[in-house]
Design a protein around this motif. Structure first.
Motif, PDB file in Angstrom:
ATOM      1  N   PHE A 152      30.639  46.406  30.755  1.00  0.00           N
ATOM      2  CA  PHE A 152      31.227  45.152  31.225  1.00  0.00           C
ATOM      3  C   PHE A 152      32.745  45.264  31.317  1.00  0.00           C
ATOM      4  O   PHE A 152      33.367  44.772  32.270  1.00  0.00           O
ATOM      5  N   GLY A 156      34.865  44.943  34.932  1.00  0.00           N
ATOM      6  CA  GLY A 156      35.887  43.910  35.124  1.00  0.00           C
ATOM      7  C   GLY A 156      37.257  44.493  35.426  1.00  0.00           C
ATOM      8  O   GLY A 156      37.986  43.998  36.293  1.00  0.00           O
ATOM      9  N   SER A 175      40.020  35.497  36.219  1.00  0.00           N
ATOM     10  CA  SER A 175      38.802  36.114  35.679  1.00  0.00           C
ATOM     11  C   SER A 175      39.092  36.856  34.370  1.00  0.00           C
ATOM     12  O   SER A 175      38.300  36.803  33.424  1.00  0.00           O
ATOM     13  N   VAL A 210      32.183  40.279  29.027  1.00  0.00           N
ATOM     14  CA  VAL A 210      31.029  39.866  29.834  1.00  0.00           C
ATOM     15  C   VAL A 210      31.419  38.730  30.778  1.00  0.00           C
ATOM     16  O   VAL A 210      31.037  38.724  31.959  1.00  0.00           O
ATOM     17  N   ILE A 211      32.194  37.795  30.289  1.00  0.00           N
ATOM     18  CA  ILE A 211      32.632  36.667  31.128  1.00  0.00           C
ATOM     19  C   ILE A 211      33.444  37.173  32.316  1.00  0.00           C
ATOM     20  O   ILE A 211      33.233  36.751  33.463  1.00  0.00           O
ATOM     21  N   THR A 212      34.392  38.077  32.060  1.00  0.00           N
ATOM     22  CA  THR A 212      35.207  38.636  33.145  1.00  0.00           C
ATOM     23  C   THR A 212      34.345  39.382  34.156  1.00  0.00           C
ATOM     24  O   THR A 212      34.544  39.248  35.376  1.00  0.00           O
ATOM     25  N   ALA A 213      33.386  40.152  33.689  1.00  0.00           N
ATOM     26  CA  ALA A 213      32.507  40.913  34.585  1.00  0.00           C
ATOM     27  C   ALA A 213      31.678  39.987  35.464  1.00  0.00           C
ATOM     28  O   ALA A 213      31.509  40.235  36.668  1.00  0.00           O
ATOM     29  N   VAL A 214      31.150  38.920  34.886  1.00  0.00           N
ATOM     30  CA  VAL A 214      30.329  37.969  35.649  1.00  0.00           C
ATOM     31  C   VAL A 214      31.163  37.301  36.746  1.00  0.00           C
ATOM     32  O   VAL A 214      30.708  37.158  37.894  1.00  0.00           O
ATOM     33  N   LEU A 215      32.385  36.907  36.426  1.00  0.00           N
ATOM     34  CA  LEU A 215      33.257  36.295  37.433  1.00  0.00           C
ATOM     35  C   LEU A 215      33.600  37.292  38.541  1.00  0.00           C
ATOM     36  O   LEU A 215      33.693  36.916  39.716  1.00  0.00           O
ATOM     37  N   SER A 216      33.769  38.549  38.177  1.00  0.00           N
ATOM     38  CA  SER A 216      34.065  39.582  39.175  1.00  0.00           C
ATOM     39  C   SER A 216      32.893  39.793  40.118  1.00  0.00           C
ATOM     40  O   SER A 216      33.076  39.982  41.333  1.00  0.00           O
ATOM     41  N   ILE A 217      31.684  39.751  39.574  1.00  0.00           N
ATOM     42  CA  ILE A 217      30.488  39.877  40.417  1.00  0.00           C
ATOM     43  C   ILE A 217      30.405  38.709  41.392  1.00  0.00           C
ATOM     44  O   ILE A 217      30.079  38.885  42.577  1.00  0.00           O
ATOM     45  N   TRP A 218      30.718  37.516  40.906  1.00  0.00           N
ATOM     46  CA  TRP A 218      30.696  36.334  41.788  1.00  0.00           C
ATOM     47  C   TRP A 218      31.681  36.521  42.940  1.00  0.00           C
ATOM     48  O   TRP A 218      31.338  36.271  44.100  1.00  0.00           O
TER      49      TRP A 218
END
Length: 471
Positions: A152, A156, A175, A210-218
């Protein structure tokens, strides 16, 4: 339209573009640096962890930098190449570069995670964790949970510069900031309330990543200048050979810290054992804990220096691709002035206010030996900060100009030849203090070489400048 061509990069003033792109980049890098620094602050002020936990954090820190180095090599290389492609209206090539970078990052992160899980004890020992039993145990606990978050973290960090190259520096900043805020909130809960110790600090960090990675995927699903399709995900050796060299300097600027810290930590362990105070078991971890703290402050300052330069990469690349080398020189001049100013401010802080810095890291709970060595370390190790920031800006700007060879060689000289060499050599003559002298000596010699490259680069940009220069 701006969303399609990023043409504003050759029409807006260079000062405005530098602020627009560098400030979010600086914040993003500072936030990334704060993950480990925040952990160390909360660990240091937890009486049941103290300097042992601090030393353990210092031991694991280089291993997180290895992951970061690989991520920024992929991300910054893709960022520079994508910007050049967009400036030259080669959109299909830009699209495939982003897809290749994402796949390469995922594969690399899984390999790093596996290696860390398999060779954890050996790696901890390599970076000085065997200084005493308690430090080793804390380092082992912290490293396991940090390793779980490596995929993750790398994703990110690699996507951050790619998002900037797509014309969205603010989203890149937000992010990363979101993940850091979560870490800051969860650290005291997991360390002081639930008493999870080193595991708590690491788990808080991983949740933020994990939060940063999820925002990057979005964001990747809503890109503006870059459009991804199925063909973009197929790895191309030829394409990777073109964009990865542009990220080598970013890689070296990070990985060199690992090589340097490996040398420094082991010299500290060796020569600390010969010191009349730090040779005693109850104080053996202090030099390692202190130098780790000094390196964290250094990382904050260097994050600003690197952020200023890395934020310029999309602007420089686009202008080079569009043939506006006059604007590239103008931006280079402004950048180097900013780098020197940043280093000067940092120098004032470390020379006149080191006690305030060390108090943040639990000095009140430690012996006077801890405080005295920390003050000396800040003042000696970081006494050439203006040259250090100037050097970092030069490395990265040369990379952005497409001068991968010059940038890489200069980085290798500074970070490996000088950084590691003097960390190993000077303690032979000056003992424990020799470790502290290695940083300023390396920066002085690198500056002498770098100033020649800066002068030659400016002459090249002058020679190719158009007859009409924008006011």
């Amino acid at each position: 339209m701006e969303e399609q061509t990023n043409s504003f990069l050759i029409t807006e003033s260079t000062g405005k573009l530098m602020r627009k792109y560098s400030i979010p980049c600086i914040i993003s890098l500072l936030v990334a640096a704060l993950y480990n620094i925040v952990d160390q602050i909360f660990i240091a002020n937890a009486t049941y962890l103290g300097s042992y936990g601090n030393a353990a954090n210092t031991v694991v820190f280089p291993l997180t930098i290895v992951a970061l180095a690989l991520a920024v090599m992929i991300g910054d290389g893709a960022c520079a190449f994508v910007s050049i492609c967009l400036g030259g209206n080669r959109k299909e090539e830009a699209n495939r570069t982003v897809g290749n970078a994402v796949v390469l990052c995922v594969v690399t992160s899984l390999v790093v995670t596996a290696l860390y899980l398999i060779f954890d004890d050996q790696l901890i020992t390599m970076f000085g964790g065997s200084v005493n039993e308690q430090t080793f145990a804390f380092a082992r606990e912290y490293m396991f949970w940090i390793t779980v978050g490596i995929p993750f973290y790398m994703f990110g960090q690699a996507l951050n510069p790619i998002i900037r190259s797509d014309g969205s520096p603010r989203f890149a900043m937000v992010s990363t900031l979101a993940g850091c805020v979560a870490n800051i909130i969860l650290d005291p809960v997991f360390i002081y309330v639930t008493k999870w110790g080193m595991m708590g600090a690491a788990v808080a960090t991983v949740i933020g990543q994990v939060i940063t990675a999820v925002l990057s995927i979005w964001y990747m699903r809503h890109m503006k200048a870059v459009q991804l399709d199925k063909g973009c995900w197929k790895l191309s050796g030829d394409l990777m050979k073109r964009f990865l060299p542009l990220g080598i300097t970013s890689f070296l600027s990070q990985i060199s810290l690992v090589a340097s810290m490996a040398a420094v930590n082991n010299m500290i362990r060796k020569y600390g054992a010969l010191d009349p105070v730090f040779g005693m078991e109850q104080y053996a971890q202090i030099p390692m804990a202190v130098v780790g703290i000094v390196m964290k402050f250094f990382q904050i300052v260097i994050s600003i220096a690197v952020g200023m330069a890395a934020g310029c990469i999309p602007v420089v690349g686009y202008n080079i691709g569009a043939g506006r080398k006059d604007r590239a020189k103008e931006l280079f001049t402004k950048l180097l002035i900013g780098e020197l100013a940043t280093g000067a401010v940092a120098l004032v802080i470390v020379e006149f206010f080191p006690q305030y810095l060390i108090n943040l890291f639990g000095a009140a709970n430690e012996s006077q030996y801890y405080t005295d060595f920390a003050v000396k370390s800040f003042r000696l190790y970081l006494c050439m900060m203006p040259l250090a920031t100037f050097n970092k800006g030069t490395f990265i700007y040369l990379q952005a100009l497409g001068k991968a060879k010059e940038s890489t060689l200069l980085s290798l000289v500074r970070e490996v030849v000088f950084g590691v060499g003097f960390a190993l050599l000077l303690p032979l003559f000056f003992g424990l203090d020799g470790v502290l002298y290695s940083m300023p000596v390396s920066d002085i010699l690198t500056f002498a070489i770098g100033i020649v490259l800066v002068r030659n680069t400016c002459k090249e940009l002058d020679a190719s400048a158009p007859a009409t220069v924008e006011a």
